[in-house]
Design an enzyme around this catalytic site. Structure first.
Site, PDB file in Angstrom:
ATOM      1  N   GLY A 184     -93.902 138.353  47.994  1.00  0.00           N
ATOM      2  CA  GLY A 184     -94.619 139.433  48.661  1.00  0.00           C
ATOM      3  C   GLY A 184     -94.119 139.768  50.045  1.00  0.00           C
ATOM      4  CD  GLN A 185     -91.506 136.380  51.096  1.00  0.00           C
ATOM      5  OE1 GLN A 185     -91.487 136.947  50.010  1.00  0.00           O
ATOM      6  NE2 GLN A 185     -91.502 135.064  51.215  1.00  0.00           N
ATOM      7  NE  ARG A 186     -93.220 144.665  56.924  1.00  0.00           N
ATOM      8  CZ  ARG A 186     -94.414 145.245  56.871  1.00  0.00           C
ATOM      9  NH1 ARG A 186     -94.554 146.386  56.222  1.00  0.00           N
ATOM     10  NH2 ARG A 186     -95.457 144.688  57.441  1.00  0.00           N
ATOM     11  CB  ILE A 192     -89.436 140.531  48.288  1.00  0.00           C
ATOM     12  CG1 ILE A 192     -88.511 139.442  48.860  1.00  0.00           C
ATOM     13  CG2 ILE A 192     -89.530 140.374  46.779  1.00  0.00           C
ATOM     14  CD1 ILE A 192     -88.963 138.032  48.557  1.00  0.00           C
TER      15      ILE A 192
END
Length: 807
Positions: A70-72, A74
């Site tokens: 869920g990292q920005r 990704i």
């Protein structure tokens, strides 16, 4: 009831494999939840950098759960996993209240994805065991889940760390050693207006009379999905648009069509600051002061082709040095730009300041319009001269130039509209190019009996533009079809703002774009489509570019930030404020599609197409949508909107942002490298951009004179901290300076010939053509006879004591 009951209805007996997609922001607890569902150890959890796949066997079903990071950085790749999804599971950190807006926006964009249409969604409000967690009911109200009408959905409070609300015994699976997956405790059913809580003495259950955790899930089959392009294949429309809602919209679903909503009219009230109409203030020459010598230190210089750490020294409005450890004269003012980006000032390719329209005049003149442009980071505007039918093009140009010369606060240029055709027009076009520096003309395929040219006249205008070396621009809409549909709508009583879009549907724009590209290609004329407002028209431009045709297009800030459903708003003022031409499209996927095409260079420029009117001016069309002045604001908001929709969302990198807002426009209209680049010898039109600032766009705070903003409430990450126009500070960590200074038009020159590499004209004075230089990296070099040194005497190595001569 649990997930297994749902799957029995969702899948026939012979199909026992189900795909679940697990998404959410970073640190929401997705991987912990997945491991808990799979009965694995959750003591060692690390952030997911790619994706995890777990297959959970339960009661004969094989649940393939895809857990995506869920990292920005990704999130743009989520779209590669949408195909064949049966259930979307979205996880929210209920204890991280500061990120509720962010997670809500990501969820809204997921629900608008074409490949997830109709897919049931389950929302886990995770980390309920923490003391500061928000209950699922509060999260549901915050995200506005109760307005969802296009799918089955449910929200569930849980704690992956304690297994609470995650798993229960069901269907005998746990007794056989099989994990069972459960969704219960707090249930928000589709269509409910308030949350419902169920707590059952130590066990959790769903008080649903149906056969599954979501009602009605046996009757409607899933929409078939076909995997295309491979597992990592490119998927169009990486994101979907979440249009900002205004007060009168909250708590309701915007419906397209009168039959889907109440006829009750509402009035939306926005308290707007009173805008004081100011006369242009005289420019005072400050002489050789520190104001004319500036040193920007510590920032990252961004051009269309690279990002470098460098300082920039400015003197007399010109960039003199770019690099590190610059040697500069004393007395220069120093601007610290550490942590910020130093980018070229924006070039807005389409504005309509103080333009006469339907018996009124657009409310922003060249003073308030260019002042607002500077406040948003735009340092050069290109306005459109609109002669009346039969009016001299030269006279109209001189009138517009007089307005701009008296009031403009920044550099400006003028396109000239060709609103009628004759031999006189042909001669005046040549005069404008040779004597007035005009290098672009705009033709209209709409506005029949006012500005529209026939196909034969368009061919003549395109051919003449090619001979003059000027850029041909087109407003692409089928005017004949629009006139016919307008008459039909009025005849059946459609008079509201929604009639504007209904009379100019998307296919009308796409057809005219196709026809304009075809006609321009017949005579070999470079063509610019201004503006492109729909997906289908943008696809036409992209298709012709792929065939090698010299065609370009621009998207507007409004089309990138909002959509045409506002034209059906129950508040007439709100709906009328969104009327522009071509109209905003009701397809909610259009904004992100256009942003993607800008990132791919299928479209080249992001303009504002600023033509603003007050609410009172818009009310001229209260009983007839054809009389509503067409236009919206955007000159101040353009760069912030593209940063939010492009860079902050992950669609564009910094270089692409600079290209779309500045460099491509400067090249297209022949003011590069004077504008559009930070390089030695270029004008010191510079914006120091702060990516950490979060601003909320509103009519209450903007510098534009209009009393309504189509971007009302839109939150944008990133804003200009300093703005320089020809080396003069116009914005300094605050609102735009009230004074104005003298600014002439950009260097006039005809547009380059169509074959830019093999038929180049002589370069402008002071501009070096690298292809004509004597520099070479092959063959004999000037230092060939210099003997090579065998070594260098070093008195002390790095880190040792210096003897003085070398170190």
């Amino acid at each position: 009831m649990g997930l297994l009951s749902l799957l029995r209805k969702l899948r026939p007996a012979q199909e026992r494999e189900v795909r679940l997609l697990l998404l959410g922001l970073d640190n929401a607890g997705k991987t912990t939840l997945l491991k808990a569902l799979a009965s694995e150890d959750i003591t060692q959890i690390t952030p997911t950098q790619g994706f995890n796949i777990k297959s959970v066997l339960s009661d004969g079903f094989k649940l393939n759960v895809w857990d995506i990071g869920g990292q920005r950085k990704i999130r743009p790749y989520w779209r590669n996993y949408f195909d064949n999804t049966d259930v979307l599971i979205y996880v929210i950190d209920s204890a991280d209240r500061k990120r509720f807006d962010e997670t809500g926006q990501e969820l809204a964009e997921l629900l608008a994805e074409d490949k997830l249409v109709g897919v049931p969604v389950l929302i886990f409000a995770n980390k309920q065991d923490l003391f500061n967690s928000a209950p699922a009911s509060e999260i549901a109200e915050s995200l506005g889940l109760h307005v969802i009408r296009d799918r089955e959905w449910q929200i569930q409070g849980c704690s992956a760390a304690t297994n609470e609300g995650v798993k229960v015994r069901g269907d005998g699976g746990e007794e056989r050693g099989e994990p069972s997956v459960y969704f219960g405790t707090i249930t928000l059913k589709y269509g409910m207006t308030s949350p419902r809580r169920t707590a059952l003495n130590g066990r959790h259950d769903v008080t649903d009379g149906g056969g599954g955790f979501i009602p009605g899930m046996g009757e409607n089959k899933q929409v078939p999905r076909v995997l295309s392009g491979g597992f990592f294949g490119y998927v169009d429309d990486a994101f979907s648009q979440r249009t900002p809602e205004l007060p009168c919209e909250r708590g309701e679903t915007r419906a397209i069509g009168r039959s889907q909503q109440s006829d009750t009219q509402v009035t939306e009230v926005i308290e707007v600051k009173q805008v004081q109409i100011l006369d242009a203030e005289p420019w005072k020459d400050e002489g050789d002061s520190a104001q004319n010598r500036l040193l920007i230190k510590g920032g990252q210089v961004v051009n269309e082709d690279q990002v470098i750490h460098a300082d920039v020294y400015i003197e007399e409005g010109i960039i003199k040095q770019v690099g590190l450890n610059l040697i500069t004269p004393g007395g220069a003012r120093i601007i610290e730009a550490k942590g910020k980006y130093v980018i070229p000032g924006g070039v807005d390719t389409q504005t309509h300041f103080q333009q006469p329209v339907a018996g009124t005049v657009s409310c922003d003149d060249f003073y308030t319009g260019t002042r607002a442009a500077l406040a948003g980071g735009t340092t050069t505007v290109l306005d459109v001269v609109m002669p009346e039918r039969g009016e001299s093009l030269v006279d109209a140009h001189d009138k517009w130039a007089g307005w701009a010369e008296q009031k403009a606060c920044c550099d400006y240029g003028l396109h000239v509209g060709v609103t009628w055709w004759s031999e006189k027009v042909k001669l005046e076009m040549a005069e404008l190019v040779s004597e007035h520096g005009v290098n672009s003309f705009k033709m209209f395929m709409a506005f029949k009996d006012q500005y529209q040219l026939s196909d034969a006249e368009l061919l003549k205008a395109f051919n003449h533009c090619k001979q003059l070396g000027a850029v041909a621009q087109v407003h692409a809409e089928n005017g004949d079809a629009i006139k016919e549909m307008t008459q039909r709508l009025l005849a059946v009583g459609v008079t509201g703002p929604e009639g504007h879009e209904l009379s100019r549907p998307e296919e009308v724009e796409a057809e005219a774009t196709q026809r304009a590209c075809l006609l321009a290609h017949q005579v070999g004329c470079p063509l610019h489509i201004a503006p492109v407002m729909s997906r289908s028209a943008a696809e036409v431009v992209a298709a012709h570019r792929r065939r090698g045709q010299l065609v370009s297009g621009e998207a507007t800030a409004a089309a990138l930030a909002t959509d045409g459903t506002h034209q059906w708003n129950r508040c007439w003022r709100h709906a009328a404020a969104h009327v522009t031409c071509p109209p905003l499209r009701p397809d909610p996927a259009t904004p992100q599609h256009l942003a993607g095409m800008l990132a791919n260079n299928d479209l080249q420029c992001a303009s504002s197409n600023h033509c603003s009117f007050t609410v009172q001016q818009k009310e001229a069309g209260q009983d007839d949508f054809t009389k509503i002045p067409q236009g919206v604001n955007g000159v101040e908001d353009r760069m912030a909107v593209l940063w939010e929709k492009g860079v902050a969302s992950g669609k564009m990198d910094l270089c692409q942002f600079v290209a779309a807002t500045s460099t491509n426009a400067a090249k297209l209209f022949n003011i590069y490298p004077q504008k559009g680049v930070i390089a030695v010898g270029s004008d010191a039109d510079i914006v120091i951009w702060d990516p950490t600032v979060v601003q909320r766009l509103s009519a209450k705070t903007h510098q534009q004179r209009c009393d309504f903003s189509v971007f009302e409430g839109l939150q944008c990450r990133g804003a200009p901290a300093w703005v320089l126009s020809r080396g003069r500070l116009c914005l300094e960590e605050g609102p735009a300076a009230a004074r104005r200074w003298r600014a002439g038009p950009p260097r006039p020159a005809p547009a380059p010939p169509s074959d830019e590499f093999h038929n180049r004209s002589e370069p402008a004075e002071g501009v070096r053509n690298q292809q004509n230089s004597g520099f070479a990296v092959s063959g004999a070099q000037i230092d060939d006879k210099t003997p090579k040194r065998t070594g260098v005497k070093v008195h002390a190595p790095p880190g040792g004591k210096s003897a003085g001569s070398f170190w």
